[in-house]
Motif scaffolding. Structure first.
Motif, PDB file in Angstrom:
ATOM      1  N   THR A 221       0.830  -1.202   0.000  1.00 34.12           N
ATOM      2  CA  THR A 221       0.000   0.000   0.000  1.00 34.12           C
ATOM      3  C   THR A 221       0.867   1.256   0.000  1.00 34.12           C
ATOM      4  OG1 THR A 221      -1.821  -1.115   1.139  1.00 34.12           O
ATOM      5  CG2 THR A 221      -1.738   1.291   1.285  1.00 34.12           C
ATOM      6  N   ILE A 222       1.843   1.287   0.888  1.00 37.25           N
ATOM      7  CA  ILE A 222       2.728   2.452   0.965  1.00 37.25           C
ATOM      8  C   ILE A 222       3.494   2.625  -0.349  1.00 37.25           C
ATOM      9  CG2 ILE A 222       4.794   3.371   2.097  1.00 37.25           C
ATOM     10  CD1 ILE A 222       3.733   2.176   4.715  1.00 37.25           C
ATOM     11  N   ASP A 223       3.978   1.535  -0.896  1.00 45.20           N
ATOM     12  CA  ASP A 223       4.728   1.611  -2.152  1.00 45.20           C
ATOM     13  C   ASP A 223       3.870   2.228  -3.256  1.00 45.20           C
ATOM     14  OD1 ASP A 223       7.353   0.752  -3.354  1.00 45.20           O
ATOM     15  OD2 ASP A 223       5.985  -0.261  -4.749  1.00 45.20           O
ATOM     16  N   TRP A 224       2.606   1.819  -3.326  1.00 45.04           N
ATOM     17  CA  TRP A 224       1.707   2.346  -4.355  1.00 45.04           C
ATOM     18  C   TRP A 224       1.410   3.827  -4.101  1.00 45.04           C
ATOM     19  CZ3 TRP A 224      -2.822   4.783  -5.264  1.00 45.04           C
ATOM     20  CH2 TRP A 224      -3.384   4.658  -6.541  1.00 45.04           C
ATOM     21  N   LEU A 225       1.162   4.199  -2.844  1.00 42.96           N
ATOM     22  CA  LEU A 225       0.797   5.579  -2.532  1.00 42.96           C
ATOM     23  C   LEU A 225       1.920   6.551  -2.884  1.00 42.96           C
ATOM     24  CD1 LEU A 225      -0.977   5.065   0.922  1.00 42.96           C
ATOM     25  CD2 LEU A 225      -2.086   5.755  -1.220  1.00 42.96           C
ATOM     26  N   VAL A 226       3.155   6.236  -2.497  1.00 43.42           N
ATOM     27  CA  VAL A 226       4.242   7.183  -2.756  1.00 43.42           C
ATOM     28  C   VAL A 226       4.573   7.269  -4.243  1.00 43.42           C
ATOM     29  CG1 VAL A 226       5.216   6.965  -0.440  1.00 43.42           C
ATOM     30  CG2 VAL A 226       6.039   5.468  -2.258  1.00 43.42           C
ATOM     31  N   LYS A 227       4.218   6.242  -4.995  1.00 43.80           N
ATOM     32  CA  LYS A 227       4.487   6.250  -6.430  1.00 43.80           C
ATOM     33  C   LYS A 227       3.342   6.830  -7.257  1.00 43.80           C
ATOM     34  CE  LYS A 227       7.647   2.279  -6.388  1.00 43.80           C
ATOM     35  NZ  LYS A 227       7.818   0.847  -6.748  1.00 43.80           N
ATOM     36  N   ASN A 228       2.142   6.872  -6.693  1.00 43.72           N
ATOM     37  CA  ASN A 228       0.978   7.231  -7.503  1.00 43.72           C
ATOM     38  C   ASN A 228       0.188   8.437  -7.025  1.00 43.72           C
ATOM     39  OD1 ASN A 228       0.542   4.893  -9.638  1.00 43.72           O
ATOM     40  ND2 ASN A 228       1.205   3.915  -7.727  1.00 43.72           N
ATOM     41  N   VAL A 229       0.302   8.823  -5.770  1.00 40.23           N
ATOM     42  CA  VAL A 229      -0.416  10.006  -5.298  1.00 40.23           C
ATOM     43  C   VAL A 229       0.478  11.217  -5.510  1.00 40.23           C
ATOM     44  CG1 VAL A 229      -1.468  11.151  -3.323  1.00 40.23           C
ATOM     45  CG2 VAL A 229      -1.741   8.687  -3.627  1.00 40.23           C
ATOM     46  N   PRO A 230       0.044  12.168  -6.318  1.00 38.11           N
ATOM     47  CA  PRO A 230       0.916  13.310  -6.632  1.00 38.11           C
ATOM     48  C   PRO A 230       1.168  14.198  -5.424  1.00 38.11           C
ATOM     49  CG  PRO A 230      -1.292  13.668  -7.496  1.00 38.11           C
ATOM     50  CD  PRO A 230      -1.259  12.254  -6.997  1.00 38.11           C
ATOM     51  N   ASN A 231       2.311  14.885  -5.500  1.00 33.78           N
ATOM     52  CA  ASN A 231       2.665  15.927  -4.534  1.00 33.78           C
ATOM     53  C   ASN A 231       2.911  15.395  -3.128  1.00 33.78           C
ATOM     54  OD1 ASN A 231       3.275  18.699  -4.676  1.00 33.78           O
ATOM     55  ND2 ASN A 231       1.474  19.203  -3.450  1.00 33.78           N
ATOM     56  N   ASN A 232       3.323  14.115  -3.016  1.00 30.48           N
ATOM     57  CA  ASN A 232       3.728  13.633  -1.692  1.00 30.48           C
ATOM     58  C   ASN A 232       5.237  13.806  -1.551  1.00 30.48           C
ATOM     59  OD1 ASN A 232       5.245  10.808  -1.772  1.00 30.48           O
ATOM     60  ND2 ASN A 232       3.628  10.680  -3.346  1.00 30.48           N
ATOM     61  N   ASN A 233       5.708  13.927  -0.319  1.00 27.99           N
ATOM     62  CA  ASN A 233       7.130  14.188  -0.076  1.00 27.99           C
ATOM     63  C   ASN A 233       7.950  12.922   0.150  1.00 27.99           C
ATOM     64  OD1 ASN A 233       6.528  13.376   2.531  1.00 27.99           O
ATOM     65  ND2 ASN A 233       7.110  15.308   3.523  1.00 27.99           N
ATOM     66  N   GLY A 234       7.344  11.756  -0.082  1.00 33.80           N
ATOM     67  CA  GLY A 234       8.066  10.496   0.045  1.00 33.80           C
ATOM     68  C   GLY A 234       8.153   9.960   1.458  1.00 33.80           C
ATOM     69  N   LYS A 235       7.483  10.636   2.398  1.00 32.10           N
ATOM     70  CA  LYS A 235       7.490  10.189   3.786  1.00 32.10           C
ATOM     71  C   LYS A 235       6.075   9.790   4.193  1.00 32.10           C
ATOM     72  CE  LYS A 235      11.437  12.985   5.244  1.00 32.10           C
ATOM     73  NZ  LYS A 235      11.934  13.998   6.217  1.00 32.10           N
ATOM     74  N   VAL A 236       5.993   8.683   4.927  1.00 34.34           N
ATOM     75  CA  VAL A 236       4.697   8.145   5.321  1.00 34.34           C
ATOM     76  C   VAL A 236       4.683   7.909   6.829  1.00 34.34           C
ATOM     77  CG1 VAL A 236       3.056   6.238   5.028  1.00 34.34           C
ATOM     78  CG2 VAL A 236       4.398   7.049   3.066  1.00 34.34           C
ATOM     79  N   GLY A 237       3.557   8.231   7.447  1.00 33.17           N
ATOM     80  CA  GLY A 237       3.313   7.879   8.839  1.00 33.17           C
ATOM     81  C   GLY A 237       2.075   7.000   8.907  1.00 33.17           C
ATOM     82  N   GLN A 238       2.004   6.174   9.929  1.00 33.87           N
ATOM     83  CA  GLN A 238       0.829   5.322  10.106  1.00 33.87           C
ATOM     84  C   GLN A 238       0.369   5.430  11.547  1.00 33.87           C
ATOM     85  OE1 GLN A 238       1.380   1.220   8.923  1.00 33.87           O
ATOM     86  NE2 GLN A 238      -0.763   0.680   9.243  1.00 33.87           N
ATOM     87  N   TRP A 239      -0.963   5.428  11.734  1.00 34.23           N
ATOM     88  CA  TRP A 239      -1.519   5.463  13.075  1.00 34.23           C
ATOM     89  C   TRP A 239      -2.809   4.658  13.097  1.00 34.23           C
ATOM     90  CZ3 TRP A 239      -4.085   8.395   9.720  1.00 34.23           C
ATOM     91  CH2 TRP A 239      -5.412   8.741   9.983  1.00 34.23           C
ATOM     92  N   GLY A 240      -3.225   4.268  14.279  1.00 36.37           N
ATOM     93  CA  GLY A 240      -4.490   3.567  14.424  1.00 36.37           C
ATOM     94  C   GLY A 240      -4.726   3.216  15.868  1.00 36.37           C
TER      95      GLY A 240
END
Length: 631
Positions: free
Chosen positions: A146-165
């Motif tokens: 999921t993270i791999d797809w998001l950083v490659k396909n959602v425009p204007n992201n800075n390449g950093k991901v956080g997760q919470w729940g």
């Protein structure tokens, strides 16, 4: 926690916090609502492919302002990413409104097999350390993909991901930390599930938490054969509100499926097929897999979390033990399950905390954590443990948990219903106290009517229990000075039963002075109030091992040791410390027949009265081992 570099200051001034929240690129609204989110975010819906071809439904909220890139915050949930439809927006996005004000890409995902995602759902899907091919999936691989797809396909992201729940999504956050995607820089498992047999949700030390499991599974546990946007099943509706009588009249646990579930709640039946800690439960213990953790970790829990207090503490401990170089932090506040995420946290049940603890957490702890690791804002200084000390009602920070300066101390059961601070040196009359435990008349877990595991039972008044003949009560004299206990509590009991099995419930209680001037929330006086500080149960058959249950030899003194979850509480001067011991806690904990049978298939005739003894002689000194923090 090791990893001393690159950490955030949890104490930000109001002015600096305001500058970071109200970024000029994001419009400021009076309150979080779907109008504000629509004005500032565009919602997209994706079906993200996993390595085995299964597609997971994901709703992504992207800031409309595009002059700067944004980090991604991911929440994976079995509880639905609703509302569905590109034109339907959540009223709030992110861990709190602070995040939408500052600008984050927020992604919500239905986990595999739930709601609109494809595939098969598996409760607390076991982790697969070894993966031979793309078919070997688990929640770690689904998060990675999921993270791999998001950083490659959602425009204007800075390449950093956080997760919470929180809760089940907290479990998915923990799983995302394992073999993490390089873009995952920060993870906050909050009230995460860690072990469903040892201490979270359905079992504590092998004892079954009946109303919690029954009510949750009555809605959540029904199968979902195909993707859906609608909840097909609601939770069980009681004809009467009195859960004590309902569960007593239910009789043996096997009646729940026969009378109500009708074989349409598979995991309920699955649980009852595994009455001890076998491979089924061991595979769902996440703790052994929390190693080589790379993202910064902020684990959050509540001292009065009725569901996953164990999970928060054990997740922190597991990362600390197996990933010594990880940036690993713990936050514990005076909250019920998820209570830090909403409201002000100024009180719980009858007790006021004299500060807005939840708002403080969101503003001073959670938001700065993600700001630093995902946006590079803030000063690199952060305590290992940030805990709210109940009793004195103040936040305290420590460089280790439990605090290094804490000293061991023992609380001994003594004649005359006393708690002594030294071991017995000689017998003084009978060497034991005894009571009759009757499964037909079990001790209530609260003093009012409810048909669920109440969310605030862990802080309620215990005077009703102290008055019962099947509850042993021990207390100190009035304390001459404050006494602060921190960390886990080790119960070391010497007991006997006239049966062949028994539950042993230990409760640590703060007794307020008879002339206490304060009032409980709602106006009742707090004079003589007996506040539950910590309580837990050990199913006696598991006293040596959760995997290998053993019967008791009737009437033979036997050691029963178990660990109660951590506390961070000060017993104030003039208060008393009380210990209560009992063998039923109903309907919170299912009834032990007090005969050594498979409880999940027990018959009515298996339930028997038993004479219980708790010993306090020099050779059998029942006591609690605690850690006291010097004042």
């Amino acid at each position: 926690m090791s990893g001393r570099s690159g950490r955030v200051s949890f104490v930000a001034s109001t002015a600096l916090l305001a500058l970071s929240i109200f970024h000029p690129a994001i419009a400021v609204a009076a309150g979080e609502d779907d109008g504000y989110i629509k004005a500032n975010y565009t919602k997209y819906e994706f079906r993200i492919p996993m390595r085995d071809g299964v597609r997971l439904f994901t709703a992504v909220y992207v800031p409309k302002e595009t002059t700067r890139p944004y980090p991604v915050l991911l929440n994976r949930t079995p509880y639905s990413v609703a509302p569905y439809g590109a034109d339907s927006y959540r009223h709030e996005i992110g861990p709190s409104s602070l995040f939408s004000r500052d600008g984050y890409i927020i992604a919500y995902q239905d986990v595999r097999g739930r709601w609109m995602s494809e595939g098969e759902f598996v409760n607390v899907r076991p982790h697969r350390p070894l993966k031979a091919d793309a078919a070997d999936i688990d929640e770690s691989t689904d998060t990675f993909d999921t993270i791999d797809w998001l950083v490659k396909n959602v425009p204007n992201n800075n390449g950093k991901v956080g997760q919470w729940g929180i809760s089940y999504p907290g479990f998915y956050t923990s799983m995302g930390m394992i073999d993490a995607h390089p873009a995952l820089k920060a993870a906050s498992p909050q009230a995460p599930i860690a072990d469903w047999f040892a201490g979270d949700d359905w079992h504590h030390n092998g004892a079954f938490f009946l109303p919690h499991a029954f009510n949750f599974m009555s809605g959540f546990g029904h199968p979902r054969p195909r993707p859906t946007k609608k909840e097909d099943h609601s939770r069980f509706e009681y004809v009467k509100a009195d859960g004590y009588n309902f569960f007593l009249q239910l009789g043996p646990l096997s009646n729940a499926n026969a009378r109500y579930y009708k074989d349409d709640v598979p995991f309920w039946n699955e649980m009852l097929k595994h009455p001890s800690y076998d491979d089924f439960w061991a595979a769902r213990n996440i703790r052994p897999h929390l190693k080589s953790i790379k993202p910064a970790v902020l684990t959050v829990g509540g001292w009065y979390d009725a569901e996953n207090l164990f999970g928060a503490l054990e997740t922190y401990r597991a990362v600390e033990a197996s990933s010594p170089r990880a940036t690993n932090m713990l936050v514990m506040g005076p909250w019920l399950h998820g209570g830090w995420a909403h409201g002000d946290g100024a009180s719980l049940g009858p007790i006021a905390f004299n500060s807005n603890t939840a708002a403080n957490y969101r503003e001073q702890i959670e938001f700065p954590f993600f700001q630093y690791y995902l946006k590079g804002r803030g000063a690199p200084s952060l305590p290992e443990a940030w805990v709210f000390e109940t009793g004195t009602n103040q936040w305290r920070s420590f460089d280790a948990w439990p605090p290094r300066q804490a000293k061991p101390r023992s609380l001994y059961l003594a004649p005359g219903g006393r708690v002594a601070f030294s071991a017995p040196e000689a017998s003084q009359g009978p060497d034991y106290d005894e009571y009759v435990s009757d499964p037909a008349k079990p001790v209530e877990f609260i003093d009012h009517i409810a048909n669920r595991m109440t969310s605030d039972y862990m802080i309620q008044d215990q005077r009703f229990a102290a008055r019962r003949p099947d509850v042993l009560v021990y207390e100190t004299e009035e304390l001459a000075e404050d006494m602060t206990l921190v960390g886990p509590i080790q119960a070391r009991l010497f007991v006997s039963t006239s049966g062949s099995d028994s539950d042993w419930i230990v409760k640590l209680i703060d007794v307020f002075p008879d002339d206490h001037p304060g009032e409980a929330i709602g106006g009742a006086p707090l004079a003589s109030f007996q506040q539950l500080v910590r309580g837990d149960v050990m199913r006696g058959r598991f006293r040596k091992s959760l995997t290998s249950p053993e019967p008791f030899t009737p009437n033979q003194p036997t050691a029963v040791d178990f660990t109660l979850p951590d506390v961070g509480h000060t017993f104030r001067s003039g208060h008393k410390l009380m210990i209560q011991i009992q063998s039923t806690w109903f309907p919170l904990v299912d009834r032990n027949p007090q005969t050594f049978v498979d409880i999940y298939t027990a018959k009515e005739t298996d339930f028997q009265k038993a004479v219980q003894r708790v010993y306090r002689a020099p050779g059998t000194p029942s006591h609690l081992e605690v850690l006291e923090l010097p004042r």
